[in-house]
Design an enzyme around this catalytic site. Sequence first.
Site, PDB file in Angstrom:
ATOM      1  CB  SER A 132      32.844  99.023  52.200  1.00 53.09           C
ATOM      2  OG  SER A 132      33.807  99.744  51.472  1.00 53.09           O
ATOM      3  CG  ASP A 266      34.840  95.338  45.416  1.00 53.51           C
ATOM      4  OD1 ASP A 266      35.064  96.530  45.140  1.00 53.51           O
ATOM      5  OD2 ASP A 266      34.368  94.969  46.512  1.00 53.51           O
ATOM      6  CG  HIS A 295      32.241  97.778  47.034  1.00 54.47           C
ATOM      7  ND1 HIS A 295      33.296  97.114  47.632  1.00 54.47           N
ATOM      8  CD2 HIS A 295      31.982  98.853  47.814  1.00 54.47           C
ATOM      9  CE1 HIS A 295      33.654  97.762  48.734  1.00 54.47           C
ATOM     10  NE2 HIS A 295      32.880  98.817  48.866  1.00 54.47           N
TER      11      HIS A 295
END
Length: 321
Positions: A132, A266, A295
Amino acid sequence: MKMGSSVMEDKDEAYTEHLYCCGAVTEVLKFGTRNLHSGNQPKVLFLIIPGNPGVVGFYKTFMQTLHQTLGRRYPVWAVSHAGHCVPPDTMDMIEVMAAGDVFGLNGQIEHKLAFLTEHVPRDSRLVLVGHSIGCYLILEMMKRDPELQVVKSVMLFPTIERMAATPQGRVMTPVLCRLRYVAYLPIFLLSLLPDVLKAFMVKLVFGGLRSLDHSTVPPTVSLINVDTAANAMYMGSQEMLEVLERDNFTINQNLDKLVFYYGASDHWCPVQYYQEIKRKFPEGDIRLCSRGIRHAFVLDAGKEVAGMIFEWIREDLQTWS
């Protein structure tokens, strides 16, 4: 400066230590070699740069599986974001000498570079694994210190551009930028509950996950803390404002070292972003998930993702040793 650490000697086990880096409390989770400066140590380090919240405990199963899959030949470490952990009783959140905005997005980038300078020999080859916002941090680290011996950077569900414009970003931007202070009181009240009750509540929230990795429950409980949650939300607010255009220059400069893995559903990095970066860099190693992995993969797919990474880098491993 190292302050607190768990007492474990088996290198197959997780080893945790707390230290000050850039003046802020930092948690480091390690599998394998614990001190790269002593003796004849491996020259390759796998270092996980987490998402937000940057709590290393979320990555425990993922890291353990990766370490085992690599034949326990290479250390696998994760470094938390500054202030994204509850300090042990002997430490404060901030050291007396802390300076600058270490909890902000720029501060977290400098925090990771400082960690490498202080704890990793300069000639170590680095396999950076970002998740991320950790992927954004890695691109910035490679840009700011091009002399880092990075041999591969694996970017998992990368939030490296236009975060506020994503479906999740449109919801979270007003929450993180204007309303986050409203959350402090309920978090404080929840923090007064016994840990057993907090853990029960977390399991209820995650009840819909049939294959929940239960090692993620304690790190989730640790976020029911005003200081830790405030630091994570403050960093998140800056992500919404500062993660804008994709850094094509840095990506192009390091394309042979990068592996991108996008989610098929996502809400933080839509498939559109995958399609655009794939068109921009057709020769790059840019993949779209076909396994339905979320995610927040650490919640239920840490082992699976670790196995995938091993397959992606298997052919490179011999050249790094």
